[in-house]
Each structure stands twice: as C-alpha cells, then as structure tokens.
Design a protein around this motif. Sequence first.
Motif, mmCIF file in Angstrom:
data_model
loop_
_atom_site.group_PDB
_atom_site.id
_atom_site.type_symbol
_atom_site.label_atom_id
_atom_site.label_comp_id
_atom_site.label_asym_id
_atom_site.label_seq_id
_atom_site.Cartn_x
_atom_site.Cartn_y
_atom_site.Cartn_z
ATOM 1 N N THR A 79 6.003 -4.924 7.467
ATOM 2 C CA THR A 79 7.255 -4.441 8.044
ATOM 3 C C THR A 79 7.454 -5.030 9.432
ATOM 4 O O THR A 79 6.511 -5.491 10.081
ATOM 5 N N GLU A 108 11.431 0.852 11.158
ATOM 6 C CA GLU A 108 10.680 -0.164 10.422
ATOM 7 C C GLU A 108 11.480 -0.660 9.218
ATOM 8 O O GLU A 108 12.017 0.134 8.447
ATOM 9 N N VAL A 109 11.502 -1.970 9.060
ATOM 10 C CA VAL A 109 12.204 -2.609 7.942
ATOM 11 C C VAL A 109 11.179 -3.415 7.146
ATOM 12 O O VAL A 109 10.469 -4.249 7.711
ATOM 13 N N PRO A 110 11.074 -3.179 5.817
ATOM 14 C CA PRO A 110 10.047 -3.874 5.024
ATOM 15 C C PRO A 110 10.472 -5.283 4.630
ATOM 16 O O PRO A 110 11.652 -5.579 4.435
#
Length: 299
Positions: free
Chosen positions: A44, A51-53
């Motif tokens: 991430t 949080e961005v995966p």
Amino acid sequence: MDQRGYQDAAAVLPLRLRREAMALPEERQALAEELRLQVGRAMTVLLPEGEVPFAVTVEQEDLEGLCNIASDFSRYAAAESLRKGYLSVRGGCRVGLCGSAILKEGETAGLRDFSSAAIRIPREKKGIGEPLAPGLFREGRFRSTLLLSPPGGGKTTLLRDLIRCLSDGVGCPGTRVALADERGEVAVSRQGRAQMDLGQRTDILDGCPKAQAIPMLLRCMNPQVIAVDEITAEADIRAMTMAANCGVGLLATIHAQDRAELEGKPLARMLLASGAFAQAIVIENRNGERTYRWEELAP
C-alpha cells in the motif's frame, strides 16, 4: 511537484514491487508519505486520504530483498540500526522493519523472518518554518518551544525546517543547534552526512537515546538550542530539564492536539510542570492544509 522522495523510496523495493509503485501517477507520488508492506497482503501507499493498495501481494522474499537493497547488500555494516528496527537509505528515506527478534542476554540483537516494512518518505519542505522562526524569540532571547500534533501531523517536517532557520539565521538570529536524533528521522544521516538540510551551525548526534544524548551534547558541543524529536519517556524530560537549568534553549515535538490534551497525559503533565518550555506551536489540519497557531505554556 516533487516526486524525488517517492522515487528514492521505490528504488529500495525489489523489481516487481518497484514497477508497481512507479505506476502511481506523478501527482500522487508527490503526496505519498509511506510505502507499506506486509507479508501476504497487498503493498500500500499512504496518501493524505489514507492507505491505497497496489495490485501486488508482498512475499517474505520481497522483504529480504528490500533489506538487502536498503543495506547496500551489507547487513553486517547495518547491524546496529537493524538491531533497532530500521535502516537509513540514500535520499533520506527510512525503512522501518518488523519480524522475529533475535535476543542475546535479554537484549535485541537483530531481526529475522521479516514480516512487514514501512518506507517513510521524508518531506523537506524548506520555507514552512520561516514565518514562524521570529516567534521563537522574544526581545532577542530564544523561548523553548514544543511542536504539537497528532501522529502524522507534520511535526518532524516542521522541526527540521525550524532547525534550519535557527542554524542559518533565517528570520531569526543565527543559533548553534545540537540535534539529538535518536531515531535518525530528522537529519537522516548516512555515513556521517545529514541528507536533510539542517543548516550550517547544527551538530547531529544520531542513534543515541535522548536521555544520554542531551548531556553529551551539552558537555561537548556548547549548543545554544538542543532539538529533539518525539518526547516519550521521563528520562527525556529529566535530561531536557537539566539542559534548561543550564541556560540552553529547547525545541522538541510531542504527540498532542493542544495544551488541553497535554494536561490529560501524565508524561506531558510532568513536562509542563518542569517549566522547561515557554510556548507551543500547534499544527492543525484543515481541509487537507496544515496551519499553525501559538499557545503559551509558561504559567
């Protein structure tokens, strides 16, 4: 927009993860604060909204490869910082690591079987401290100052630039500063050289607990101001109080939203009661923008 910090962080990753990380749009790269890896989960990126995966799953061998790259393929040379759970990387990045601790005589001697990593992307925002630097002084005398915000609020970034301002005399008198950089996050020193601009009059002692570093700096470097990041222990407060009683100014950070929250924490109450700090700069996040306001701490 400056993506160099992000690109330096991505360069620590094994190739298959690096390719995925570098596919992030440049405007998003410029906002990224961390790359986070956990075995068996998607890598991430920490952005202002959270949080961005990525579409890639972290394997244990990825963390082994990351450690090799971050240590320049010499874990022996990096053994002391690895024992403390981190590695400093060219460009100013800091890699935090978790895994199974190797214990010797009750002390942590290192890590094995890495399970997660956090690559912090330092933001050297030169200039953010310049409007605030004059307020560090009253009638020509430095006033010891705390920087307050919740975790991730920008304390270290502001501390870094205020040290530069003091050291170079930007908006305030030029001042000898000694930095006790226990976790190596402010200067991000590598082989004795700070990778962040902390000014021409700043002496740096990194990797040493603050309670030990402050008396050492006081005795050896004749500072006018001692700066520290993250007050976390009573021993830190005792050392800073001793320095204040010797006539040295203090510049430090602590987790809190404002004075009211400080007064609700036993450790922070001890800090306030010491009288070592005269004022605070409170960092607030309003609609994604950080603002700063002053609070008096002296009774």
